[in-house]
Design a protein around this motif. Structure first.
Motif, short mmCIF file in Angstrom:
data_model
loop_
_atom_site.label_atom_id
_atom_site.label_comp_id
_atom_site.label_asym_id
_atom_site.label_seq_id
_atom_site.Cartn_x
_atom_site.Cartn_y
_atom_site.Cartn_z
N MET A 1 0.92 -1.26 -0.02
CA MET A 1 0.06 0.05 0.08
C MET A 1 1.01 1.36 -0.05
N LEU A 2 0.53 2.10 -0.91
CA LEU A 2 1.19 3.51 -0.86
C LEU A 2 0.98 4.34 0.16
N LYS A 3 2.04 5.08 0.61
CA LYS A 3 2.02 5.96 1.79
C LYS A 3 2.16 7.44 1.55
N ALA A 4 1.25 7.97 2.30
CA ALA A 4 1.49 9.64 2.13
C ALA A 4 1.92 10.22 3.55
N GLY A 5 3.05 10.86 3.53
CA GLY A 5 3.43 11.47 4.75
C GLY A 5 2.97 12.80 5.16
N ILE A 6 2.68 13.01 6.33
CA ILE A 6 2.17 14.29 6.76
C ILE A 6 3.22 15.07 7.21
N VAL A 7 3.80 16.29 6.84
CA VAL A 7 4.85 16.95 7.05
C VAL A 7 4.44 18.35 7.38
N GLY A 8 5.39 19.23 7.98
CA GLY A 8 5.46 20.51 8.24
C GLY A 8 6.05 20.93 9.45
N LEU A 9 6.40 22.33 9.73
CA LEU A 9 6.86 22.73 10.91
C LEU A 9 6.21 22.22 12.32
N PRO A 10 6.86 22.44 13.42
CA PRO A 10 6.28 21.87 14.49
C PRO A 10 5.03 22.66 14.88
N ASN A 11 4.05 22.16 15.54
CA ASN A 11 2.76 23.03 15.84
C ASN A 11 2.15 23.61 14.78
N VAL A 12 1.93 23.09 13.57
CA VAL A 12 1.01 23.55 12.69
C VAL A 12 -0.17 22.71 12.43
N GLY A 13 -0.41 21.52 13.14
CA GLY A 13 -1.50 20.97 13.05
C GLY A 13 -1.35 19.48 12.52
N LYS A 14 -0.14 18.95 12.39
CA LYS A 14 -0.12 17.76 11.74
C LYS A 14 -0.70 16.62 12.56
N SER A 15 -0.29 16.63 13.71
CA SER A 15 -1.09 15.28 14.60
C SER A 15 -2.29 15.45 14.72
N THR A 16 -2.82 16.62 15.18
CA THR A 16 -4.26 16.91 14.95
C THR A 16 -4.99 16.47 13.58
N LEU A 17 -4.26 16.56 12.50
CA LEU A 17 -4.80 16.39 11.15
C LEU A 17 -4.74 14.97 11.31
N PHE A 18 -3.62 14.17 11.43
CA PHE A 18 -3.80 12.68 11.31
C PHE A 18 -4.64 12.17 12.14
N ASN A 19 -4.96 12.59 13.38
CA ASN A 19 -5.94 11.77 14.01
C ASN A 19 -7.30 12.12 13.47
N ALA A 20 -7.46 13.11 12.73
CA ALA A 20 -8.73 13.45 12.17
C ALA A 20 -8.73 12.64 10.83
N VAL A 21 -7.73 12.47 10.01
CA VAL A 21 -7.76 11.44 8.85
C VAL A 21 -7.98 10.08 9.12
N THR A 22 -7.44 9.70 10.25
CA THR A 22 -7.44 8.14 10.74
C THR A 22 -8.39 7.92 11.46
N ARG A 23 -9.19 8.67 12.12
CA ARG A 23 -10.27 8.72 12.91
C ARG A 23 -9.91 7.98 14.14
N THR A 24 -8.77 8.44 15.00
CA THR A 24 -8.22 7.84 15.75
C THR A 24 -7.64 8.87 16.70
N ARG A 25 -7.06 8.57 17.95
CA ARG A 25 -6.41 9.56 18.69
C ARG A 25 -4.93 8.93 19.09
N LYS A 26 -4.40 8.34 17.87
CA LYS A 26 -3.31 7.67 17.94
C LYS A 26 -1.99 8.57 18.23
N ALA A 27 -2.01 9.96 17.46
CA ALA A 27 -1.07 10.77 17.58
C ALA A 27 -1.26 11.82 18.66
N GLU A 28 0.07 12.25 19.40
CA GLU A 28 -0.28 13.02 20.40
C GLU A 28 -0.09 14.48 19.85
N ALA A 29 -1.11 15.28 20.18
CA ALA A 29 -1.08 16.78 19.76
C ALA A 29 -0.71 17.42 20.62
#
Length: 367
Positions: A1-29
Motif C-alpha cells: 500500500m502506498l504511503k502519504a507522509g504528513i509533514v510541516g513545521l512543529p505546531n502547525v496541526g500535523k498530529s491533529t490532522l493525522f488523528n482526524a484523517v485516521t479517525r483515531t487518537r493515536k498521535a499526541e497533539a
C-alpha cells in the motif's frame, strides 16, 4: 500500500490532522515542538459517494472502500538537513513515503506557539523545501560520484543516470524542487530511482481556524499558499481545519454533517484531502458489484485489465481471459446491468484494455 507522509513545521496541526484523517487518537497533539518523534501510521478509507449508489443497484449493504496509508512525521525545523531538531531521522521518514501532505498554518492564535515566532505560510513552506532541497543536493552529489567511474568506462546504465543527474543538479541548486524539472518519461523512471525528497508529489493542507473555514477563500494566508503552490510546485491546495476535523472524530456521520452545516460548510476538508492524496499518488478506482458486496479496488493510472484483475488475486491476472465492463455513469443511468447490456453499454474487453476510473468490472479467467 502506498504511503502519504504528513509533514510541516512543529505546531502547525500535523498530529491533529493525522488523528482526524485516521479517525483515531493515536498521535499526541501538544503545544510544544517534537511531541511526535516516531511516525504514527494509519490506514485511511477513501470517501467515494459512488459506492453507496452502486450498493443500491447491486442490492447489497456490504460496502468496502479503497484505502491509503498516512504517516504522521515529526515536525521539521530550519537546519534539519544539518542535523537540527530531529534532523536526519525526520528526513529518512520522508524518504520512505510516496507522497507528501504539507500542513501549513494559516491562522493566528497567541495560545499556540509558532516555532518561528510569527505566522507566515510562504516562509514556512520555503523552510521545508529548503531543507529537503539541501538534502537532495547532497544525495545528487553522492550519486554522481558513485556513477562517475562506471560512466567513464561506458556503462550504459551509469551513463543514463549521469545524464539525468546532470539535469537535476543545476535545477535543485537553483532552489527548485526536483519534481518541477521537465524530464522525458524515460528520464523520470531513472530519476525515481534516486529517491529524491523534492521529487515526491506534494499537496498542501492549509490549516485554518474553525471560524475561518466557511470563508477560507478570503483568508489571505490561504490565498498566499494557493498562489505559491500553483506557481512554484504546480500542485493542489486543500483547506482544512484540523481542530474541527478532530472534533468530528467522535461524532456519528449524521451529527458530523449537522455540525458542518451549522458552520456553513458542505463537506469535511479531510474528505477532499484524502481524495486529493489518493489521486496525487497516481491511484484510481474500479469497482466490483454483486449481491455479496460492492467494493472499490485500487489501481495505478494506465493499468491494463489483467493488471487490475491481479489486484483481486494473482490467479486472475495469470489466467485472464476477458473483462466485462460498464462505465459507472452508464450503469447508474441504466439502473441495472441488464439494461446496460440491452443498450450495448456493457462491453467485453481484452488484455490491452486500459481500465478507467469508475469502471465496473467482472473478470473471466482460467487457471
Amino acid at each position: 500500500m502506498l504511503k502519504a507522509g504528513i509533514v510541516g513545521l512543529p505546531n502547525v496541526g500535523k498530529s491533529t490532522l493525522f488523528n482526524a484523517v485516521t479517525r483515531t487518537r493515536k498521535a499526541e497533539a501538544a503545544n510544544y515542538p517534537f511531541c511526535t518523534i516516531d511516525p504514527n501510521v494509519g490506514i485511511v478509507t477513501v470517501p467515494d459517494a459512488r459506492l453507496e449508489v452502486l450498493s443500491k443497484i447491486a442490492k447489497t449493504s456490504v460496502i468496502i472502500p479503497a484505502a491509503v496509508e498516512f504517516v504522521d512525521i515529526a515536525g521539521l525545523v530550519k537546519g534539519a538537513s544539518a542535523g537540527e531538531g530531529l534532523g536526519n531521522k525526520f528526513l529518512t521518514h520522508i524518504r520512505e513515503v510516496d507522497a507528501i501532505v504539507q500542513v501549513v498554518r494559516c491562522f493566528e492564535d497567541e495560545n499556540i506557539h509558532h516555532v518561528a515566532g510569527t505566522v507566515d505560510p510562504v516562509r514556512d513552506i520555503e523552510i521545508i523545501f529548503t531543507e529537503l532541497i539541501l538534502c537532495d543536493v547532497e544525495a545528487v552529489q553522492r550519486r554522481l560520484e558513485k556513477v562517475a567511474k562506471d560512466a567513464k568506462r561506458g556503462d550504459k546504465v551509469a551513463l543514463a543516470e549521469q545524464e539525468v543527474l546532470k539535469k537535476i543538479e543545476p535545477h535543485i541548486n537553483a532552489g527548485k524542487p526536483a519534481i518541477t524539472l521537465e524530464l522525458t518519461a524515460e528520464e523520470k523512471v531513472i530519476a525515481k530511482g534516486f529517491y529524491l525528497l523534492t521529487d515526491k508529489p506534494t499537496i498542501f493542507a492549509a490549516n485554518v481556524k474553525e471560524t475561518d473555514l466557511a470563508n477560507a477563500d478570503q483568508n489571505p494566508y490561504v490565498c498566499s499558499v494557493r498562489e505559491y503552490a500553483r506557481t512554484h510546485v504546480a500542485c493542489e491546495t486543500v483547506t482544512i481545519s484540523a481542530q474541527i476535523e478532530s472534533d468530528l472524530v467522535d461524532l456519528s456521520p449524521t451529527e458530523a454533517q449537522e455540525f458542518l452545516t451549522d458552520l456553513g460548510v458542505k463537506e469535511s476538508g479531510v474528505g477532499a484531502l484524502i481524495r486529493g492524496t489518493y489521486h496525487l499518488l497516481g491511484l484510481r478506482t474500479y469497482f466490483t458489484a454483486g449481491e455479496k458486496e460492492v467494493r472499490a479496488w485500487t489501481i495505478h493510472t494506465g493499468d491494463t485489465a489483467p493488471k487490475a484483475a491481479g489486484v483481486i488475486h494473482s490467479d486472475f491476472e495469470r489466467g485472464f481471459i476477458k473483462a466485462e465492463t460498464v462505465a459507472y455513469d452508464a450503469l447508474v443511468q441504466c439502473g441495472s446491468v441488464a439494461v446496460a447490456r440491452e443498450k450495448g453499454l456493457y462491453r467485453m474487453e481484452g488484455k490491452e484494455y486500459i481500465v478507467k476510473d469508475g469502471d465496473v468490472l467482472l473478470f473471466k479467467f482460467n487457471v
